[in-house]
Design a protein around this motif. Structure first.
Motif, short mmCIF file in Angstrom:
data_model
loop_
_atom_site.label_atom_id
_atom_site.label_comp_id
_atom_site.label_asym_id
_atom_site.label_seq_id
_atom_site.Cartn_x
_atom_site.Cartn_y
_atom_site.Cartn_z
N LEU A 164 0.83 -1.21 0.00
CA LEU A 164 0.00 0.00 0.00
C LEU A 164 0.87 1.26 0.00
O LEU A 164 0.58 2.22 -0.72
CB LEU A 164 -0.94 -0.01 1.20
CG LEU A 164 -1.94 1.13 1.32
CD1 LEU A 164 -2.86 1.18 0.11
CD2 LEU A 164 -2.76 0.96 2.59
N LEU A 196 -10.17 -3.01 0.75
CA LEU A 196 -10.49 -1.59 0.86
C LEU A 196 -11.73 -1.21 0.05
O LEU A 196 -12.12 -0.05 0.01
CB LEU A 196 -9.30 -0.75 0.41
CG LEU A 196 -8.06 -0.86 1.30
CD1 LEU A 196 -6.85 -0.25 0.62
CD2 LEU A 196 -8.32 -0.20 2.65
N ALA A 246 -7.68 4.15 1.84
CA ALA A 246 -6.79 3.90 2.98
C ALA A 246 -6.46 5.19 3.72
O ALA A 246 -6.43 5.23 4.94
CB ALA A 246 -5.52 3.20 2.51
N VAL A 287 -5.56 4.41 7.52
CA VAL A 287 -4.66 3.26 7.42
C VAL A 287 -3.26 3.72 7.02
O VAL A 287 -2.27 3.20 7.51
CB VAL A 287 -5.19 2.23 6.39
CG1 VAL A 287 -4.22 1.07 6.20
CG2 VAL A 287 -6.57 1.72 6.83
#
Length: 125
Positions: free
Chosen positions: A71, A105, A117, A122
């Motif tokens: 990510l 997600l 995110a 996140v």
């Protein structure tokens, strides 16, 4: 058109992460028309770290440490090939992790995954 240049836009960076602040300062310092604020100087734009969110939406996402690595690279705009090279995994495995992130997600694409995110706390951009 006037020959006079517009004054630069003054930006201040107020982040808890010194490494990230330094990276942003290096990137923004070279942009024409922008100037980083000196200590205590008023700025037209402030880049600040968002307050951490502690809500059900944030806590409901369970990402593995490797998914968090992927990510972070997605947030930098890395391709699957770049992700694979930087993490020492195969391109197939990188694609698998990206697909897993999109599903977890509830995102429609890579950019959407990073946006989801970030909104959920996140990752912090």
């Amino acid at each position: 058109m006037s020959d006079e240049a517009s004054p630069p836009i003054v930006i201040s960076i107020e982040l808890d992460d010194p490494a990230l602040a330094d990276r942003l300062a290096a990137l923004l310092g070279s942009v024409a028309g922008l100037r980083l604020a000196a200590g205590g100087e008023a700025a037209a734009v402030k880049l600040v770290a968002p307050a951490p969110r502690q809500d059900a939406e944030t806590n409901s996402i369970e990402l593995t440490p490797r998914e968090l690595d992927v990510l972070a690279l997605l947030a930098e705009g890395a391709s699957n090939k770049d992700i694979a090279r930087r993490l020492g995994i195969s391109v197939h495995t990188a694609k698998f992790h990206v697909g897993s992130l999109l599903e977890k997600l509830d995102a429609t694409g890579r950019t959407d995954a990073v946006a989801h995110a970030a909104r959920r706390g996140v990752i912090h951009l």
